[in-house]
Enzyme design. Structure first.
Site, mmCIF file in Angstrom:
data_model
loop_
_atom_site.group_PDB
_atom_site.id
_atom_site.type_symbol
_atom_site.label_atom_id
_atom_site.label_comp_id
_atom_site.label_asym_id
_atom_site.label_seq_id
_atom_site.Cartn_x
_atom_site.Cartn_y
_atom_site.Cartn_z
ATOM 1 N N THR A 1 -3.294 6.623 2.463
ATOM 2 C CA THR A 1 -3.221 8.388 1.973
ATOM 3 C C THR A 1 -3.760 8.864 0.825
ATOM 4 O O THR A 1 -3.952 9.822 0.246
ATOM 5 C CB THR A 1 -2.519 8.684 3.041
ATOM 6 N N GLU B 1 0.996 -1.373 -0.211
ATOM 7 C CA GLU B 1 0.250 0.255 0.078
ATOM 8 C C GLU B 1 0.696 1.230 -0.397
ATOM 9 O O GLU B 1 1.774 1.509 1.067
ATOM 10 C CB GLU B 1 -0.665 -0.111 1.570
ATOM 11 N N ARG C 1 1.745 10.156 0.665
ATOM 12 C CA ARG C 1 2.538 11.547 1.739
ATOM 13 C C ARG C 1 4.120 12.259 1.349
ATOM 14 O O ARG C 1 4.291 12.962 1.702
ATOM 15 C CB ARG C 1 2.236 10.562 3.073
ATOM 16 N N LYS D 1 -11.291 0.363 5.926
ATOM 17 C CA LYS D 1 -10.388 0.397 7.238
ATOM 18 C C LYS D 1 -10.219 0.736 8.165
ATOM 19 O O LYS D 1 -11.094 1.983 8.431
ATOM 20 C CB LYS D 1 -9.188 1.155 6.097
#
Length: 213
Positions: free
Chosen positions: A70, A42, A46, A130
């Protein structure tokens, strides 16, 4: 596609959550993860290297399950999928992003903490979310508590998961997979210690086999 991705995530069990500062490290990282027995990543949005990292991993290792994490905007989701991401993970429940991914048929796993967010996900037809940040938000006891009324919902806890507690999470039949960073720490990537990453990944893969044999 959604069910297929979910099944692959469950088979792998522990998903390395990757923060890469430079895409030049992507190939070596992919090799280490595959060597260690967790052919998945994953890749979090960022850093500026995320999109190119996804592209490199997807092209170099077509059988690897590469996702984008993210993801905060629709534009990031589009870029991630265009680069080769097979699934999208968000830290929270942003209805705009979730709707966009569903409309585009992108497999999406939004982040939730509360029963209200879980019900929103279910209302949109999602049965896999999640749970983030897992440990600060109540960890396994919280997941078990909310799993009781939401019988069709399954979870990918991420945040505070480590090699000491991941066994307990994986033993819960409502958990598809766990996200973890301990096998792909930034300092190991920065120093080029991909052998250590492969070793830690192998240990993590052995835990999955041990629990889910």
């Amino acid at each position: 596609m959604y069910d297929e991705i979910k099944a692959k995530l469950q088979e792998i069990g522990i998903i390395p959550v990757v923060v890469l500062e430079d895409a030049k490290d992507a190939k070596a990282l992919g090799e280490a993860l595959i060597k260690g027995g967790l052919p998945a990543a994953e890749v979090t949005f960022r850093t500026e290297a995320a999109e190119e990292t996804i592209r490199v991993l997807s092209e170099e290792f077509p059988d690897m399950l590469v996702g984008a994490g993210t993801v905060l905007t629709c534009e990031q989701a589009d870029r991630a999928v265009a680069a080769g991401a097979k699934f999208i993970v968000a830290p929270g429940f942003n209805p705009t992003v979730v709707h966009h991914c569903i409309e585009k048929s992108y497999p999406i796993c939004p982040g939730v903490q509360t029963p209200g967010e879980m019900e929103q996900a279910m209302e949109l037809g999602l049965d896999f979310v999640k749970f983030f940040p897992a440990e600060p938000a109540g960890g396994l006891p919280m997941i078990k508590a909310v799993a009781a009324p939401y019988t069709k919902l399954s979870f990918m806890p991420t945040g505070g998961i480590n090699k000491e507690n991941v066994r307990d999470y994986l033993k819960c039949n409502r958990i598809v997979a766990c996200g973890g960073t301990w096998m792909v720490k930034g300092d190991m990537i920065a120093s080029g210690d991909f052998e250590a990453i492969a070793t830690l990944t192998h240990e993590a893969a052995d835990i999955v086999k041990e629990v889910r044999a």
